[in-house]
Design an enzyme around this catalytic site. Structure first.
Site, PDB file in Angstrom:
ATOM      1  N   GLU A 245      52.834  31.749  43.229  1.00 26.46           N
ATOM      2  CA  GLU A 245      51.411  31.618  43.578  1.00 26.46           C
ATOM      3  C   GLU A 245      50.816  33.006  43.398  1.00 26.46           C
ATOM      4  O   GLU A 245      51.089  33.899  44.198  1.00 26.46           O
ATOM      5  CB  GLU A 245      51.247  31.154  45.041  1.00 26.46           C
ATOM      6  CG  GLU A 245      51.899  29.822  45.360  1.00 26.46           C
ATOM      7  CD  GLU A 245      51.189  28.646  44.717  1.00 26.46           C
ATOM      8  OE1 GLU A 245      50.014  28.793  44.303  1.00 26.46           O
ATOM      9  OE2 GLU A 245      51.815  27.582  44.614  1.00 26.46           O
ATOM     10  N   CYS A 279      42.822  35.211  47.132  1.00 24.07           N
ATOM     11  CA  CYS A 279      43.197  34.932  45.743  1.00 24.07           C
ATOM     12  C   CYS A 279      42.240  33.950  45.078  1.00 24.07           C
ATOM     13  O   CYS A 279      42.036  33.997  43.872  1.00 24.07           O
ATOM     14  CB  CYS A 279      44.618  34.389  45.691  1.00 24.07           C
ATOM     15  SG  CYS A 279      44.859  33.038  46.853  1.00 24.07           S
ATOM     16  N   GLU A 379      41.513  41.216  38.608  1.00 25.62           N
ATOM     17  CA  GLU A 379      41.333  40.858  40.015  1.00 25.62           C
ATOM     18  C   GLU A 379      41.093  42.146  40.789  1.00 25.62           C
ATOM     19  O   GLU A 379      41.955  43.027  40.820  1.00 25.62           O
ATOM     20  CB  GLU A 379      42.603  40.167  40.511  1.00 25.62           C
ATOM     21  CG  GLU A 379      42.493  39.653  41.915  1.00 25.62           C
ATOM     22  CD  GLU A 379      43.782  38.990  42.391  1.00 25.62           C
ATOM     23  OE1 GLU A 379      44.856  39.583  42.213  1.00 25.62           O
ATOM     24  OE2 GLU A 379      43.700  37.882  42.935  1.00 25.62           O
TER      25      GLU A 379
END
Ligand code: NAD
Length: 470
Positions: A245, A279, A379
């Site tokens: 993940e 996230c 990110e």
């Protein structure tokens, strides 16, 4: 000052084999709040041995036994709920009200979802020529991050405990308070010794030892894409199952519709939630060229009104980033955005006024962002929003999917148009008009955002082997 120097192995709190320590820092005060030990591969060996021995019985336990244990764990969790919220707030800086209503709530949310799924889960199925059994995969290794610390611990341990797996957890070295408290709850619930084990340490030491361990059957990892790749490579030699993940750079597509202004405001607020350290954060806001100026005005006004505050104070402000090094990284990316020619609408480099101590950052919005800029591709993991204009829906879809990630996406618009659009996005989760998936729905990503699915009934599958008896 908390002393968290012991590991939880084989049902006991025990000293590490080698005494090495790390200071745990409160990101709002920059003060040490705890001491944690840094384990070695030898500590991991001991934990794996305990988990392997416990699997002989727990792996073949019946549904009722596992349900009763999970229910006791949920009770233990609720008894110490406020302690959990406070631990999370102190270790990673989530404001206390948010830690109480959102962060800590993930723990009981996942335990309850696993209990509900376990009650009905079909572990056997008769086919025309054989019977299929779904059996616990064995000893699991869990490696988790600090940003939603108990969420990730619970969404791995709850389905593993429900399906009969035994496990070794390495939580993030930045957020050990919540994982130690969780281990105490496991102990309180009365799990057989060795079912759950906790070893603290660094990623490239304890994390790598778990990833490569020959007697661990599967590794479930949540964290950055770079570390996820390292875990997969280390795990390859003994063909263990690896579920990942990872990161995201989620698009928020706001189509032209009646609730446009409301959708823009919701998108900005949501991007800043948890100080941008989520996230699934909607960090790329895509708006039609025809309503771009309006969106820019709303985003600027919401960002300017977003307050920053101390995590220990009540209120809906945002807190600091998790660490000094993460603060420096986010500052560097804001600087990159300015150099790349994006227009700074709000926030920017430096700490907000009055917050010289602590890793606080200004809620930041960039307009005029092109999807090939570094701030639109990487990110950032801070409260930094990029506004990107699109010509028409085809252009919006192209920009939305033009990313190495595929974790989440958000679409606002007339419901049937939004749903049609959602089906074309290459991402594991799409929320329409502020939709909010519960703990029963599968969580996970496409592309470089990972390969597993967690939460609820779908979350069981990664922990099961399939056996045919003909
Ligand atoms: P990170 O990758 O630095 O660390 C995560 C965990 O992995 C930590 O426990 C760390 O010690 C360990 N680790 C680091 N390097 C390792 C290695 N080489 N081998 C084994 N273990 C290693 O990530 P982080 O900074 O803690 O968390 C932020 C990242 O997590 C972001 O990229 C975020 O998007 C991602 N994340 C993803 C999800 C999801 O469900 N998809 C959820 C939360 C966070």
């Amino acid at each position: 000052m908390l002393d968290l120097r012991q590991f939880y192995i084989n049902g006991n709190w025990c000293d590490p084999l080698e005494a090495r320590e790390l200071e745990v820092i409160n990101p709002a005060t920059e003060q040490q709040i705890a001491t944690v030990s840094l384990g070695t591969s030898e500590d991991v060996d001991l934990a794996v041995k305990a988990a392997r021995a416990a699997f002989d019985e727990f792996g073949y336990s019946n549904r009722e036994t596992r349900l009763a244990l999970l229910e006791r764990l949920l009770e233990a969790y609720m008894d110490r709920y406020q302690e959990m919220a406070e631990a999370i707030s102190q270790e990673m800086g989530a404001p206390i009200d948010f830690a109480t209503s959102n962060q800590a709530a993930c723990g009981n949310g996942h335990l309850k979802a696993a209990i509900d799924a376990l009650k009905e889960y079909p572990f056997e199925e008769q086919l025309a020529t054989g019977r299929v059994y779904k059996e616990a995969i064995g000893v699991c290794g869990f490696i988790t991050p600090w940003n939603w610390p108990i969420n990730q611990v619970a969404c791995k341990t709850a389905p593993a405990l429900a399906t009969g797996c035994t496990m070794v957890l390495k939580g993030s070295e930045l957020s050990p308070l919540s994982s130690h408290l969780f281990a105490e709850m496991i102990d309180q619930a009365g799990y057989p010794k060795g079912v759950f084990n906790l070893v603290d340490g660094l990623g490239h030491e304890v994390g790598a030892a778990i990833s490569s361990h020959p007697d661990i059957d599967m590794v479930s990892f949540t964290g950055s894409t770079a570390a996820g790749i390292a875990v997969s490579k280390a795990a390859a030699d003994n063909v263990k199952r690896v579920t990942l993940e990872l990161g995201g750079k989620s698009p928020n597509i706001i189509l032209d519709h009646d609730n446009f202004a409301q959708a823009v405001a919701r998108g900005v607020t949501s991007c800043f939630g948890n100080t941008g350290q989520t996230c699934t954060a909607p960090t790329r806001m895509l708006v039609p060229e025809s309503r771009y100026d309006e969106a820019v005005g709303i985003a600027e006004s919401i960002a300017t009104k977003t307050s920053v505050g101390n995590p220990s104070s009540s209120g809906n402000h945002i807190g600091p980033l998790v660490s000094a090094s993460h603060f420096e990284r986010v500052q560097g990316l804001i600087e990159t955005g300015i150099k790349e020619g994006a227009r700074l609408l709000a926030g920017g480099i430096g700490k907000p006024e009055g917050f010289e101590t602590g890793y606080f950052v200004k809620p930041t919005v960039f307009a005029g962002v092109r999807n090939d800029m570094q701030i639109a591709r990487e990110e950032i993991f801070g409260p930094v929003l990029c506004l990107i204009p699109f010509r028409d829906e085809a252009d919006a879809l192209r920009i939305a999917n033009d990313t190495p990630y595929g974790l989440a996406a958000y679409v606002s618009g007339e419901p049937s148009a939004a749903e049609k659009f959602a089906r074309r996005i290459r991402a594991g989760m799409v929320a329409i008009n502020g939709g909010d998936q519960g703990f029963d729905c599968p969580f996970g990503g496409y592309k470089q955002s990972g390969n597993g699915r967690e939460w609820g009934e779908y979350g069981f599958e990664d922990f099961l082997e399939i056996k045919t008896i003909a």
